[in-house]
Design an enzyme around this catalytic site. Structure first.
Site, PDB file in Angstrom:
ATOM      1  N   HIS A 138      -2.941  10.377   4.427  1.00 43.78           N
ATOM      2  CA  HIS A 138      -1.813  10.080   3.549  1.00 43.78           C
ATOM      3  C   HIS A 138      -0.669   9.463   4.361  1.00 43.78           C
ATOM      4  O   HIS A 138      -0.620   9.609   5.591  1.00 43.78           O
ATOM      5  CB  HIS A 138      -1.281  11.359   2.886  1.00 43.78           C
ATOM      6  N   CYS A 179       2.598  19.145   2.551  1.00 42.07           N
ATOM      7  CA  CYS A 179       1.693  19.185   1.401  1.00 42.07           C
ATOM      8  C   CYS A 179       1.521  20.575   0.800  1.00 42.07           C
ATOM      9  O   CYS A 179       0.882  20.720  -0.239  1.00 42.07           O
ATOM     10  CB  CYS A 179       0.328  18.598   1.755  1.00 42.07           C
TER      11      CYS A 179
END
Length: 252
Positions: free
Chosen positions: A161, A245
């Site tokens: 990511h 996250c």
């Protein structure tokens, strides 16, 4: 209102997806203890910890950030690029509605995961990589432009990511691993050597959350006048997770 949305680890955490690293054995009991300590750190920094409904059948559900992007009072429910993760979204939608947020959805053929979305002021950087596609970025841009946000697409290389490679400090400077992201798209970049050092969560004031796996970065941040809040998330790092996250911070 300062709320931190979190989600407890699934009993199937060890089956979580790994993409760019080898699979390692997961200690579920240790992971749960680390997650509790992570939530305690958020609470100690003044955030009200709010649990999303558990999703025990979804191994990666603890990585709640990937399911929703919150901008002002709008919660954009994502359409994860990993099909196995799409079942995580419904429970998070329930949670953000309980928090009083408006909702919108990224829909097919768009894909978007929240780990690819980095908000800095009114600029929203979005990683274009294996989990987020061009249509997902277009849909997000359409949703956020009326809120006064500028969406900047960032091409990614061999990284899960965008926020696996770059995040921002409270002063607007960026911590980045130059080998993983085109740093020229960001102003005022501070290169770091530790992978965990490019993952930080501003908690308010001078407090910055980061992983215990980046001690040199924590020392640097202290020298720059920030207060590092260090948490051990080693079991989640085995699944390419990082401090960003494991929560979604909602400030209204």
């Amino acid at each position: 209102m300062r709320t931190a949305l979190v989600r407890e680890p699934s009993s199937r955490l060890a089956d979580g997806i790994v993409t760019h690293i080898g699979r390692s054995e997961i200690d579920l009991s240790l992971a749960r203890a680390q997650h509790m300590a992570y939530a305690d750190a958020l609470a100690s920094a003044g955030w009200a910890v709010y649990p999303a409904p558990a999703a025990d059948d979804c191994p990666d559900s603890v990585f709640v950030e990937d399911t929703v992007v919150v901008v002002d009072d709008l919660a954009v429910l994502t359409h994860p690029g990993a099909p196995a993760r799409r079942g995580e979204v419904a429970g998070v939608e329930q949670a953000v509605l309980e928090l009083g947020l408006r909702t919108a959805h990224i829909t097919e053929p768009g894909t978007l995961e929240g780990g690819d979305v980095l908000q800095v002021g009114t600029t929203v950087y979005v990683g274009r990589g294996g989990r987020t596609n061009a249509e997902g970025i277009r849909q997000l841009r359409d949703l956020l432009t009326p809120l006064g946000r500028t969406v900047v697409a960032v091409p990614l290389g061999e990284v899960l990511h965008l926020k696996s490679a770059v995040t921002a400090l409270p002063d607007g400077t960026f911590l980045a691993l130059p080998r993983l992201v085109p740093t020229g798209l960001f102003p005022a970049v501070r290169p770091v050597e530790e992978e965990g050092g490019c993952h930080v969560v501003p908690l308010g004031g001078d407090r910055v959350l980061l992983a215990a796996s980046a001690p040199r970065t924590a020392e640097m941040l202290g020298d720059l006048g920030f207060t590092p809040v260090v948490v051990d998330i080693g079991e989640f790092e085995k699944l390419e997770g990082c401090v960003t996250c494991l929560s979604v911070l909602v400030s209204r």
